[in-house]
Write an enzyme that holds these catalytic residues in place. Structure first.
Site, PDB file in Angstrom:
ATOM      1  N   GLY A  29       1.028  -1.133  -0.078  1.00  0.00           N
ATOM      2  CA  GLY A  29      -0.050   0.054  -0.016  1.00  0.00           C
ATOM      3  C   GLY A  29       0.884   1.305   0.117  1.00  0.00           C
ATOM      4  N   CYS A  30       1.277   1.896   1.405  1.00  0.00           N
ATOM      5  CA  CYS A  30       1.707   3.231   1.218  1.00  0.00           C
ATOM      6  C   CYS A  30       3.280   3.097   0.802  1.00  0.00           C
ATOM      7  CB  CYS A  30       1.799   3.490   2.604  1.00  0.00           C
ATOM      8  SG  CYS A  30       0.120   3.943   3.444  1.00  0.00           S
ATOM      9  N   VAL A  31       4.028   1.951   0.999  1.00  0.00           N
ATOM     10  CA  VAL A  31       5.582   2.029   0.493  1.00  0.00           C
ATOM     11  C   VAL A  31       5.537   1.949  -1.085  1.00  0.00           C
ATOM     12  CG1 VAL A  31       7.437   0.572   0.430  1.00  0.00           C
ATOM     13  CG2 VAL A  31       6.109   0.975   2.531  1.00  0.00           C
TER      14      VAL A  31
END
Length: 91
Positions: A29-31
């Protein structure tokens, strides 16, 4: 997601930063989003694989494999420390 809705790109440009060391949760997700946005903004992303995590090891390893293949250099914490140390010694 380091870039979306933040002033990160402006900050990096103002400080002439061209390389990012990326860590975090979740890798899928964020990475991943931060890494792709870094590429889109013209930065060189390094993802520290053993400083990231995800719901399962299979998801984690699959995403690290894909990030390495397409968008980033996936490195270890040890390698990140080595590169950061060398960078700070150069000025």
């Amino acid at each position: 997601m380091g870039f979306f809705g933040t002033s990160l790109a402006s900050y990096l440009a103002a400080n002439r930063i061209d390389t990012l060391v990326i860590t975090g949760v979740s890798t899928s997700g964020c990475v991943r989003a931060t890494t792709l946005d870094a590429c889109q903004h013209g930065y060189l992303p390094f993802v520290v694989g053993d400083a990231c995590g995800d719901r399962t090891e299979v998801i984690q390893q699959g995403n690290l494999y894909d990030l390495q293949a397409k968008y980033a250099e996936v490195i270890s914490c040890e390698k990140a420390e080595e590169l950061l140390r060398a960078s700070s010694e150069q000025g």
